[in-house]
Design a protein around this motif. Structure first.
Motif, PDB file in Angstrom:
ATOM      1  N   ARG A   1      -5.541   9.860   0.958  1.00  0.00           N
ATOM      2  CA  ARG A   1      -6.584  10.830   0.158  1.00  0.00           C
ATOM      3  C   ARG A   1      -5.799  11.758  -0.651  1.00  0.00           C
ATOM      4  NH1 ARG A   1     -10.978  11.891   5.193  1.00  0.00           N
ATOM      5  NH2 ARG A   1     -11.022   9.697   5.496  1.00  0.00           N
ATOM      6  N   VAL A   2      -5.948  11.536  -1.961  1.00  0.00           N
ATOM      7  CA  VAL A   2      -5.003  12.159  -3.029  1.00  0.00           C
ATOM      8  C   VAL A   2      -6.080  12.947  -3.976  1.00  0.00           C
ATOM      9  CG1 VAL A   2      -3.481  11.675  -4.852  1.00  0.00           C
ATOM     10  CG2 VAL A   2      -3.836  10.415  -3.068  1.00  0.00           C
ATOM     11  N   MET A   3      -5.859  14.293  -3.991  1.00  0.00           N
ATOM     12  CA  MET A   3      -6.522  15.286  -5.023  1.00  0.00           C
ATOM     13  C   MET A   3      -5.304  15.575  -5.919  1.00  0.00           C
ATOM     14  SD  MET A   3      -9.214  17.154  -5.643  1.00  0.00           S
ATOM     15  CE  MET A   3      -9.837  17.545  -3.777  1.00  0.00           C
ATOM     16  N   ILE A   4      -5.778  14.983  -7.133  1.00  0.00           N
ATOM     17  CA  ILE A   4      -4.948  14.814  -8.183  1.00  0.00           C
ATOM     18  C   ILE A   4      -5.274  15.851  -8.993  1.00  0.00           C
ATOM     19  CG2 ILE A   4      -4.211  13.751 -10.221  1.00  0.00           C
ATOM     20  CD1 ILE A   4      -4.828  10.971  -8.585  1.00  0.00           C
TER      21      ILE A   4
ATOM     22  N   SER B   1       0.117  16.508  -8.148  1.00  0.00           N
ATOM     23  CA  SER B   1       0.132  16.448  -9.675  1.00  0.00           C
ATOM     24  C   SER B   1      -0.009  15.256 -10.284  1.00  0.00           C
ATOM     25  CB  SER B   1       1.641  17.165 -10.189  1.00  0.00           C
ATOM     26  OG  SER B   1       2.300  16.275 -10.041  1.00  0.00           O
ATOM     27  N   LEU B   2      -0.348  15.189 -11.306  1.00  0.00           N
ATOM     28  CA  LEU B   2      -0.759  13.893 -12.149  1.00  0.00           C
ATOM     29  C   LEU B   2       0.391  12.892 -12.153  1.00  0.00           C
ATOM     30  CD1 LEU B   2      -2.596  11.804 -13.578  1.00  0.00           C
ATOM     31  CD2 LEU B   2      -2.152  13.079 -15.694  1.00  0.00           C
ATOM     32  N   ASP B   3       1.710  13.571 -12.079  1.00  0.00           N
ATOM     33  CA  ASP B   3       2.881  12.629 -12.091  1.00  0.00           C
ATOM     34  C   ASP B   3       3.494  12.496 -10.705  1.00  0.00           C
ATOM     35  OD1 ASP B   3       3.489  15.590 -11.832  1.00  0.00           O
ATOM     36  OD2 ASP B   3       5.403  15.232 -13.250  1.00  0.00           O
TER      37      ASP B   3
ATOM     38  N   LYS C   1     -11.679  19.463 -13.148  1.00  0.00           N
ATOM     39  CA  LYS C   1     -11.262  18.199 -13.549  1.00  0.00           C
ATOM     40  C   LYS C   1     -10.076  17.646 -12.814  1.00  0.00           C
ATOM     41  CE  LYS C   1     -13.784  18.812 -17.257  1.00  0.00           C
ATOM     42  NZ  LYS C   1     -15.081  18.548 -16.899  1.00  0.00           N
ATOM     43  N   ALA C   2      -9.990  17.998 -11.630  1.00  0.00           N
ATOM     44  CA  ALA C   2      -9.424  17.565 -10.367  1.00  0.00           C
ATOM     45  C   ALA C   2      -9.899  16.272 -10.098  1.00  0.00           C
ATOM     46  CB  ALA C   2      -9.037  18.353  -9.173  1.00  0.00           C
TER      47      ALA C   2
END
Length: 195
Positions: free
Chosen positions: A141-144, A11-13, A176-177
């Protein structure tokens, strides 16, 4: 030498699972699912903690007649991929998996020394926290996903030390990820010069 990569949806947070145990917001659309299939093709082995192993076990036993073409492609990539499961409660594992015979550092050292192609994938927050504390992760590797969940299990381990990162790739998806790929910057020890 094979790199250790830690990749998950977040998540974005900063959480991989929300406070209620929910992670349905990480369910990939077609574009992101294709991305994860391609990323997984680059792996030579995947290390998992017990919880992630049990979640991913679905793919080992899924009725392939009921799967769509993308899911069938995922199964064709995921199921033959060698997996090492770290668990103190499991006595057996299924599919192309084995229980870790040593500690995390020893397993990674052995895997890095083995001949073979592909990175060493790492999944699961608990296992990643241990790897980060031992300075074994080479890439994050981050999929936000565009959601704030307000708490839960964090993606980034809280190990109390600074880690410098170099951004090496970004990609924005139609949903928008945003995928961010960071390489850990390792300080090269300075060799004293002889006067």
């Amino acid at each position: 030498m094979r790199s250790v990569t830690y990749a998950m949806g977040v998540s974005l947070d900063g959480y991989i699972v929300g406070p209620d145990g929910d992670f349905e917001w990480t369910e990939p659309d077609d574009e992101i699912f294709r991305f994860w299939i391609d990323e997984t093709r680059e792996l030579g082995v995947h290390l998992l903690g017990r919880r992630l192993y049990e979640t991913m076990l679905y793919w080992e036993t899924a009725d392939q007649e009921t799967l769509d073409p993308a899911s069938l492609e995922w199964v064709a990539v995921w199921n033959p991929l060698p997996k090492v499961v770290f668990s103190s409660s499991l006595s057996t594992v299924q599919g192309n998996a084995r229980l870790a015979s040593g500690g995390l550092a020893e397993e990674i050292e052995r895997l890095r020394a083995e001949p073979g192609d592909g990175d060493i994938g790492l999944g699961g927050a608990t296992l990643a926290a241990e790897a980060a504390a031992l300075d074994l992760i080479d890439e994050y590797r981050v999929m936000i996903h565009p959601v704030l969940v307000g708490g839960g299990i964090p993606f980034f381990p809280q190990h109390g030390r600074r880690v410098d990162l170099e951004l090496v790739e970004t990609r924005t998806f139609g949903s928008k990820a945003v995928h961010l790929r960071y390489r850990v910057v390792r300080q090269v020890p300075q060799v004293p010069q002889v006067p």
